[in-house]
Enzyme design. Structure first.
Site, PDB file in Angstrom:
ATOM      1  N   GLU A  90     -28.404 -11.424 -28.732  1.00  0.00           N
ATOM      2  CA  GLU A  90     -29.727 -10.788 -28.576  1.00  0.00           C
ATOM      3  C   GLU A  90     -30.803 -11.633 -29.254  1.00  0.00           C
ATOM      4  O   GLU A  90     -31.891 -11.844 -28.707  1.00  0.00           O
ATOM      5  CB  GLU A  90     -29.731  -9.388 -29.206  1.00  0.00           C
ATOM      6  N   ALA A 128       6.776 -19.085 -18.256  1.00  0.00           N
ATOM      7  CA  ALA A 128       6.850 -19.794 -16.973  1.00  0.00           C
ATOM      8  C   ALA A 128       8.302 -19.745 -16.533  1.00  0.00           C
ATOM      9  O   ALA A 128       9.178 -20.273 -17.215  1.00  0.00           O
ATOM     10  CB  ALA A 128       6.391 -21.242 -17.148  1.00  0.00           C
ATOM     11  N   THR A 170      12.790 -23.608 -29.241  1.00  0.00           N
ATOM     12  CA  THR A 170      11.994 -24.263 -28.197  1.00  0.00           C
ATOM     13  C   THR A 170      11.624 -25.679 -28.633  1.00  0.00           C
ATOM     14  O   THR A 170      11.637 -26.612 -27.822  1.00  0.00           O
ATOM     15  CB  THR A 170      10.727 -23.432 -27.896  1.00  0.00           C
ATOM     16  N   ARG A 220      15.094 -15.692 -27.237  1.00  0.00           N
ATOM     17  CA  ARG A 220      15.278 -14.844 -28.427  1.00  0.00           C
ATOM     18  C   ARG A 220      13.951 -14.316 -28.938  1.00  0.00           C
ATOM     19  O   ARG A 220      13.807 -13.130 -29.217  1.00  0.00           O
ATOM     20  CB  ARG A 220      15.954 -15.626 -29.556  1.00  0.00           C
TER      21      ARG A 220
HETATM   22  C1  AOF Z   1     -24.095  -8.336 -31.361  1.00  0.00           C
HETATM   23  N1  AOF Z   1     -24.342  -9.483 -30.675  1.00  0.00           N
HETATM   24  O1  AOF Z   1     -23.865 -11.567 -30.104  1.00  0.00           O
HETATM   25  C2  AOF Z   1     -22.362 -10.459 -31.516  1.00  0.00           C
HETATM   26  C3  AOF Z   1     -22.074  -9.235 -32.190  1.00  0.00           C
HETATM   27  O2  AOF Z   1     -21.403 -11.257 -39.444  1.00  0.00           O
HETATM   28  P1  AOF Z   1     -22.270 -11.130 -38.245  1.00  0.00           P
HETATM   29  O3  AOF Z   1     -23.682 -10.745 -38.578  1.00  0.00           O
HETATM   30  O4  AOF Z   1     -22.232 -12.333 -37.329  1.00  0.00           O
HETATM   31  O5  AOF Z   1     -21.721  -9.876 -37.415  1.00  0.00           O
HETATM   32  C4  AOF Z   1     -20.488  -9.964 -36.760  1.00  0.00           C
HETATM   33  C5  AOF Z   1     -20.228  -8.661 -36.043  1.00  0.00           C
HETATM   34  O6  AOF Z   1     -21.293  -8.410 -35.130  1.00  0.00           O
HETATM   35  C6  AOF Z   1     -18.972  -8.726 -35.200  1.00  0.00           C
HETATM   36  O7  AOF Z   1     -17.864  -8.284 -35.930  1.00  0.00           O
HETATM   37  C7  AOF Z   1     -19.310  -7.771 -34.056  1.00  0.00           C
HETATM   38  O8  AOF Z   1     -19.108  -6.432 -34.435  1.00  0.00           O
HETATM   39  C8  AOF Z   1     -20.782  -8.019 -33.878  1.00  0.00           C
HETATM   40  N2  AOF Z   1     -20.976  -9.120 -32.926  1.00  0.00           N
HETATM   41  N3  AOF Z   1     -22.956  -8.224 -32.064  1.00  0.00           N
HETATM   42  O9  AOF Z   1     -24.901  -7.410 -31.355  1.00  0.00           O
HETATM   43  C9  AOF Z   1     -23.552 -10.541 -30.729  1.00  0.00           C
HETATM   44  N4  AOF Z   1     -21.554 -11.523 -31.606  1.00  0.00           N
HETATM   45 ZN    ZN Z   2     -25.897  -8.297 -33.499  1.00  0.00          ZN
END
Ligand code: AOF
Ligand code: ZN
Length: 419
Positions: free
Chosen positions: A57, A176, A223, A352
């Site tokens: 945002e 696969a 593996t 396994r």
């Molecule tokens: C949003 N827009 O683009 C993202 C969100 O530590 P911060 O401030 O970066 O917050 C991380 C948290 O914000 C993450 O765990 C998730 O809940 C939210 N991510 N939120 O509005 C975004 N990447």
């Molecule tokens: Zn945010």
């Protein structure tokens, strides 16, 4: 176009933007945002990359009107982007956050910009947000719509949904195999310590994409002994952290000259229950991280030695010392990887470990690549004795050359409730 169609149209665009964050947003979610002005014209677009801090945002608000000081949001947005966005709409693939983490709350930034309407594809599964962001926007008098393209938005952040609630990675089991469920010819009928390809080139390229989308890849020492794999991400696509390569090796049989060890570069971790100091330090000297965990007793369903295909497999349980020492506790491995911010763990293992993961109820999504060939019952199976039959549901089917890929969610990591 009616409003619902318009909402889906712009959300598709926001999803395209969000996908630019794959590989660079973890341990945060991949999120995209489109801002429309009151005339319905695009005013700004953005997506989240972890190293750039800004949430989608805020990135879009900046694109719409220049830089926004992180605090207080109100002033910056109002003065630069506010006039153009007043009365406009924000399309976001994830509910805007209303908390302060590494960055400030996106809800305040959107409100300050004077937007009238916010359309979110899905709630944020992070318990710190989970509906509160949308409530806050509604409380401030904005129109809030939840749900357009929800399934796609959720598919994009399954790993984040799992990790943000449980602090464990989503486990994506890739196999696969042939039509009769075999992953390799009988031991002794193939050269060892080199990969044996069941599927075609197109499937293998798709596996590279899966590695790119994952934070870590897991395999078992059996593996490694059979295939000597490299397990790197060779997709050529952008990622901010190297793919963490994880080997489960209860009695430290990983050869020091394995390709994995030779290529270790702060990206290889071995989980073991062995306390063999000589082996541990030999690996550590080569740059391998070794994590010693308390042993777990035998895993139910792991009774494969009677099936016959094991004869001659390097490190066959009957002949290998240290087996009786117990197994690496899988749940603890997931907890440890979760602590390190691993959101998605791709597994590429043998019978396994595949069986132990399934039997332990630890697999969230399966992705089977099926090659149109039969190998017969003496070949190595993908699974051993499974305690509970597995049925895949709501299968996504794709075709890669002559191979089929079937993908299905066994455990939906998303909260079922809508705010
Ligand atoms: C949003 N827009 O683009 C993202 C969100 O530590 P911060 O401030 O970066 O917050 C991380 C948290 O914000 C993450 O765990 C998730 O809940 C939210 N991510 N939120 O509005 C975004 N990447
Ligand atoms: Zn945010």
């Amino acid at each position: 176009m009616n409003e619902e169609d318009q909402d889906r149209f712009w959300m598709q665009r926001a999803l395209d933007l969000a996908r630019r964050g794959i590989g660079v947003s973890s341990p945060n979610p991949a999120v995209g945002c489109v801002l429309l002005d009151s005339a319905g014209q695009v005013a700004g677009e953005g997506w989240h990359e972890y190293d750039r801090f800004d949430h989608a945002e805020v990135a879009a608000l900046k694109a719409a009107g220049g830089p926004i000081p992180s605090s207080p949001f109100a002033e910056g947005v109002e003065s630069r982007a506010g006039s153009r966005l007043r009365g406009g709409t924000a399309y976001v693939t994830l509910e805007p956050c209303n908390h302060t983490g590494r960055t400030g709350p996106c809800t305040e930034a959107l409100i300050a910009a004077g937007l009238r309407r916010v359309v979110a594809a899905t709630i944020d599964p992070n318990p710190a947000v989970a509906g509160h962001g949308l409530d806050h926007l509604r409380g401030a008098g904005l129109d809030v719509v939840l749900g357009p393209c929800e399934a796609e938005a959720r598919r994009l952040n399954e790993g984040f949904a799992c990790w943000s609630q449980h602090r464990r990675p989503l486990v994506l089991m890739k196999v696969a195999m042939t039509l009769d469920g075999r992953i390799a010819p009988p031991p002794g009928e193939r050269p060892l310590r080199e990969p044996y390809w069941i599927t075609g080139e197109a499937s293998r390229a798709a596996v590279q994409t899966l590695r790119w989308q994952a934070d870590a890849v897991l395999t078992g020492v059996d593996t490694v002994l059979a295939d000597d794999p490299l397990l790197t991400d060779r997709s050529g696509l952008r990622r901010r952290r190297p793919l963490l390569r994880v080997v489960l090796d209860s009695s430290l049989r990983l050869p020091l000259d394995a390709k994995l060890v030779a290529s270790a570069h702060d990206d290889l971790v071995v989980f073991t229950v062995s306390t063999d100091e000589t082996r541990v330090s030999a690996l550590r000297q080569r740059g391998v991280r070794v994590e010693v965990l308390p042993a777990e007793a035998g895993v139910p369903g792991d009774r494969s030695s009677s099936l016959g295909w094991e004869a001659g497999v390097p490190g066959d349980r009957s002949s290998s010392p240290g087996r009786e020492a117990g197994r690496v506790p899988l749940g603890k491995v997931l907890d440890k990887l979760g602590e390190e911010g691993i959101l998605t763990l791709l597994t590429e293992t043998g019978p396994r470990l595949n069986t132990a993961l399934l039997t332990g109820g630890l697999v969230d999504r399966v992705q089977l690549f099926v090659s149109p060939q039969l190998m017969g019952s003496s070949a190595v199976p993908a699974f051993c004795l499974i305690a509970h039959p597995l049925r895949m549901d709501k299968v996504e089917v794709e075709r890669y050359g002559d191979d089929l890929a079937l993908s299905s969610l066994l455990k939906d990591p998303w909260p079922q409730t809508r705010s």
